[in-house]
Design an enzyme around this catalytic site. Structure first.
Site, short mmCIF file in Angstrom:
data_model
loop_
_atom_site.label_atom_id
_atom_site.label_comp_id
_atom_site.label_asym_id
_atom_site.label_seq_id
_atom_site.Cartn_x
_atom_site.Cartn_y
_atom_site.Cartn_z
N TYR A 182 -18.78 12.28 -16.68
CA TYR A 182 -19.46 10.82 -16.59
C TYR A 182 -20.23 10.22 -15.51
O TYR A 182 -19.94 11.85 -14.16
CB TYR A 182 -17.83 10.37 -16.01
CG TYR A 182 -18.20 8.23 -15.66
CD1 TYR A 182 -18.54 7.58 -16.54
CD2 TYR A 182 -17.89 8.14 -14.81
CE1 TYR A 182 -19.16 6.30 -16.36
CE2 TYR A 182 -17.89 6.59 -14.24
CZ TYR A 182 -18.51 6.34 -15.04
OH TYR A 182 -18.57 4.56 -14.86
N ARG B 167 1.06 -0.81 -0.13
CA ARG B 167 -0.17 -0.34 0.20
C ARG B 167 1.31 1.09 0.32
O ARG B 167 0.03 2.18 -0.26
CB ARG B 167 -1.03 -0.25 1.71
CG ARG B 167 -1.99 1.42 1.43
CD ARG B 167 -2.82 0.87 2.25
NE ARG B 167 -2.75 0.74 3.95
CZ ARG B 167 -1.96 1.21 4.80
NH1 ARG B 167 -2.72 2.03 4.14
NH2 ARG B 167 -1.64 0.65 5.46
N LYS C 116 -9.66 2.22 -19.28
CA LYS C 116 -9.64 2.71 -20.65
C LYS C 116 -9.03 2.19 -21.71
O LYS C 116 -7.66 1.43 -21.73
CB LYS C 116 -10.59 4.03 -21.59
CG LYS C 116 -11.72 4.14 -19.92
CD LYS C 116 -12.41 3.28 -19.57
CE LYS C 116 -13.46 2.82 -19.18
NZ LYS C 116 -13.54 3.51 -17.94
N ASP D 295 -9.67 15.21 -16.25
CA ASP D 295 -9.81 13.98 -16.71
C ASP D 295 -9.91 13.88 -18.39
O ASP D 295 -10.48 14.45 -19.52
CB ASP D 295 -11.39 13.71 -16.87
CG ASP D 295 -11.65 12.35 -16.41
OD1 ASP D 295 -10.91 11.27 -17.50
OD2 ASP D 295 -12.63 11.54 -15.64
C1 PLP Z 1 -13.88 9.98 -18.59
C2 PLP Z 1 -14.37 9.10 -16.88
N1 PLP Z 1 -13.55 9.00 -16.07
C3 PLP Z 1 -13.60 8.24 -14.83
C4 PLP Z 1 -14.33 6.90 -15.54
C5 PLP Z 1 -13.91 5.85 -14.44
O1 PLP Z 1 -14.10 4.77 -14.57
P1 PLP Z 1 -13.22 3.26 -13.65
O2 PLP Z 1 -14.92 3.44 -14.32
O3 PLP Z 1 -11.83 2.90 -13.67
O4 PLP Z 1 -13.05 3.69 -12.47
C6 PLP Z 1 -14.83 6.41 -16.39
C7 PLP Z 1 -15.61 5.43 -16.64
O5 PLP Z 1 -16.54 5.32 -17.30
C8 PLP Z 1 -14.68 7.77 -17.81
O6 PLP Z 1 -15.20 7.58 -18.74
#
Ligand code: PLP
Length: 379
Positions: free
Chosen positions: A112, A59, A211, A186
């Site tokens: 999201y 950790r 992703k 993001d």
């Molecule tokens: C733009 C974006 N940010 C964050 C996330 C969250 O990621 P995770 O599903 O890996 O927790 C997603 C998930 O689809 C996303 O599309």
């Protein structure tokens, strides 16, 4: 190798951050261990006191995870990278590191679904005030800055409508008003191949590594890259909340990210052709594609029922949420990824019931188009 900032992106994706062990192995090993042994009690005490470098407990640090952290920091041109068990942990942990009760966060409305829920349901519960800017123009963010504003969160291109935002301008305007406000971007949809927010004035860049970063659909993980080391050192939440990634997932991602530049090139090539195909199809009403990466949002003229029929008719393309994989995936945001957002609010920001989100993979583009074509003919 990790010190060399001058390599191109293709080389960094492969070699960046790698420090070989004494075995001089070709591929960096997986240290799938929860803890590390000390030679004696004195050494353990020195490591805990920070008087000696070395691993203690996964950790707190793990060699495999650190390779990926360095690699992503190099790719995003930041000082410190951190890997988290999910993209959501990569958003919540760093933000909770410098936001507390009474602080104010500004974000946009089109983000999201779970990020929206985190801010609306969790942050507000902790006394963090959140302003959602209902605007097609993210330049208006600066007008909402207050004395207690501590952070701005952007997601661009946004999920699922593909709305983009001028990161450079927002950063310049916000910092001119208050340089202490942290700007968090993001970058999941664009990846560092197409956009480097830290070079445009942002302080922290976030990825859902689930992703494009990993790209193969076999890992759920996240990353944050901090522009500056002091800011990262002051941000202890990962250790304290315990948002640590599994070394095995980090190892898979080290392998996955090696082909990121190559994959992104093909995702873009394919998505451009699929966009052209969709724009020329008589049943398609609107198509949103930012011009890079592999994400497309579109609506059918005959609305929801036709959209559902299309999704139920694809054969090679997977009907699934998530995105950025080598395999093409299709989904319906209003009933899936963004179902958590109330309908009235969804519609206000363009997430209509008829909107379809397509993550264009790196298969032969003719096969992707052929599958869409047979599915559209059925809808
Ligand atoms: C733009 C974006 N940010 C964050 C996330 C969250 O990621 P995770 O599903 O890996 O927790 C997603 C998930 O689809 C996303 O599309």
């Amino acid at each position: 190798m990790s010190e060399n900032q001058n390599f191109g992106m293709d080389t960094l994706a492969i070699h960046g951050g790698i420090n070989h062990t004494n075995f001089n192995e070709h591929v960096f090993p997986l240290f799938q261990t929860s803890t590390f042994m000390f030679e004696n009690t004195e050494q353990g005490a020195r490591r805990f006191a920070g008087e000696e470098t070395g691993y203690i407990y996964t950790r707190m640090g793990n060699p495999t995870v650190e390779i990926l952290e360095k690699k992503l920091a190099l790719l995003e041109e930041g000082a410190v990278g951190r890997i988290y068990p999910t993209g959501m942990a990569a958003i919540s942990s760093p933000l909770l590191g410098f936001l507390g009760a009474g602080d104010h966060l500004i974000t946009e409305s089109i983000i999201y679904g779970c990020t929206d829920s985190l801010f609306r349901k969790q942050f507000e519960r902790f006394g963090i005030e959140v302003s959602f800017i209902d605007s097609v123009d993210c330049n208006q963010i600066v007008d909402h800055i207050k004395d207690n504003t501590k952070a701005v969160f952007l997601e661009t291109p946004s999920n699922p409508t593909m709305k983009t935002c001028d990161i450079k301008k927002v950063c310049a305007d916000v910092k001119a008003k208050n340089p202490d406000i942290k700007i968090v971007v993001d970058n999941t949809f664009a990846t560092p191949i197409y956009q480097k927010p830290l070079k445009m004035g942002a302080d922290i860049v976030i990825h859902s590594c689930t992703k494009y970063i990993n790209g193969h659909g076999d890992v759920v993980a996240g990353a944050a890259v901090f522009k500056d080391k002091n800011m990262a050192d002051m941000n202890h939440t990962q250790l304290d909340i315990g948002t640590t990634v599994s070394p095995f997932d980090a190892w898979l991602m080290i392998r996955g990210v090696k082909t990121l530049p190559l994959r992104m090139e093909r995702h873009t090539q394919n998505a451009k052709k699929v966009t052209e195909y969709l724009k020329n199809h008589e049943k398609v009403d609107t198509v949103a594609y930012p011009g890079f990466s592999g994400m497309i949002a579109f609506e059918l003229k005959e609305g929801v029922e036709a959209g559902k029929k299309l999704l139920n008719s694809v054969k090679m393309i997977g009907l699934a949420v998530s995105l950025g994989n080598v395999d093409s995936l299709i989904q319906h945001p209003a009933s899936m990824t963004h179902a958590i957002i109330p309908k009235e609010q969804r519609e206000k920001i363009g997430i209509t019931d008829g909107l379809v989100r397509l993550s264009v993979g790196i298969e032969n583009v003719e096969d992707i188009i052929a599958d869409l074509d047979q599915a559209l003919n059925n809808s």
